[in-house]
Scaffold this active site. Structure first.
Site, PDB file in Angstrom:
ATOM      1  CG  MET A   7      79.018  62.528   1.884  1.00  8.88           C
ATOM      2  SD  MET A   7      79.381  61.047   2.798  1.00  8.88           S
ATOM      3  CE  MET A   7      79.796  61.803   4.356  1.00  8.88           C
ATOM      4  CB  VAL A  12      81.911  60.563  -7.479  1.00 13.97           C
ATOM      5  CG1 VAL A  12      80.961  61.048  -8.569  1.00 13.97           C
ATOM      6  CG2 VAL A  12      82.361  59.137  -7.785  1.00 13.97           C
ATOM      7  CB  CYS A  13      81.831  64.847  -4.053  1.00  8.00           C
ATOM      8  SG  CYS A  13      80.328  63.945  -3.609  1.00  8.00           S
ATOM      9  CB  THR A  14      86.982  65.452  -5.467  1.00  9.70           C
ATOM     10  OG1 THR A  14      86.862  65.387  -4.039  1.00  9.70           O
ATOM     11  CG2 THR A  14      88.193  66.285  -5.837  1.00  9.70           C
ATOM     12  CG  LEU A  17      82.004  70.688  -6.231  1.00 13.65           C
ATOM     13  CD1 LEU A  17      81.009  69.559  -6.326  1.00 13.65           C
ATOM     14  CD2 LEU A  17      82.160  71.160  -4.825  1.00 13.65           C
TER      15      LEU A  17
END
Length: 121
Positions: A7, A12-14, A17
């Site tokens: 998401m 963690v996704c940030t 990426l």
């Protein structure tokens, strides 16, 4: 190179990426294409890309077809959500052969960026 993530705008996704963004120069001269994929809407991903200055495309798998095809889809996720991309990384060569595949079951784990870098050297 494909990077799936659950998401946009989550911690963690940030981190995943931004790590890709900050090491982007490593792929210079390799003729590599890097794509981030999640089930977020195209509008959410456009804002995510803009806010964090990602220099690679973010693709919406809103219908969950690509995530499922790569075995990177949670049937159920946090807060009762269904059909969310797993965190995963794939290195695919120009002949469409998968050279590296990592599908993480625990959403707070990050891909092994060192192993990915070794694979593309």
């Amino acid at each position: 190179m494909l990077h799936f993530f659950p998401m946009a705008f989550t911690n963690v996704c940030t981190t995943q990426l931004c790590t890709m963004r900050d090491s982007f120069g490593y792929y210079d001269g390799l003729n590599a294409v890097i794509l981030g994929i999640s089930v977020d809407s195209p509008f959410t991903l456009a804002k995510f890309k803009e806010e964090y200055n990602y220099q690679f495309d973010l693709l919406s798998d809103f219908n969950k077809e690509v995530s499922a095809a790569y075995g990177a889809l949670y049937e159920t996720f946090a807060f009762g959500m269904k059909g969310v991309s797993k965190r995963a990384a794939f290195v695919i060569d120009e002949d469409q052969n998968i050279l590296y595949a990592e599908v993480l079951e625990v959403a707070t784990d990050l891909p092994d960026f060192a192993a990915i870098a070794d694979m593309v050297k």
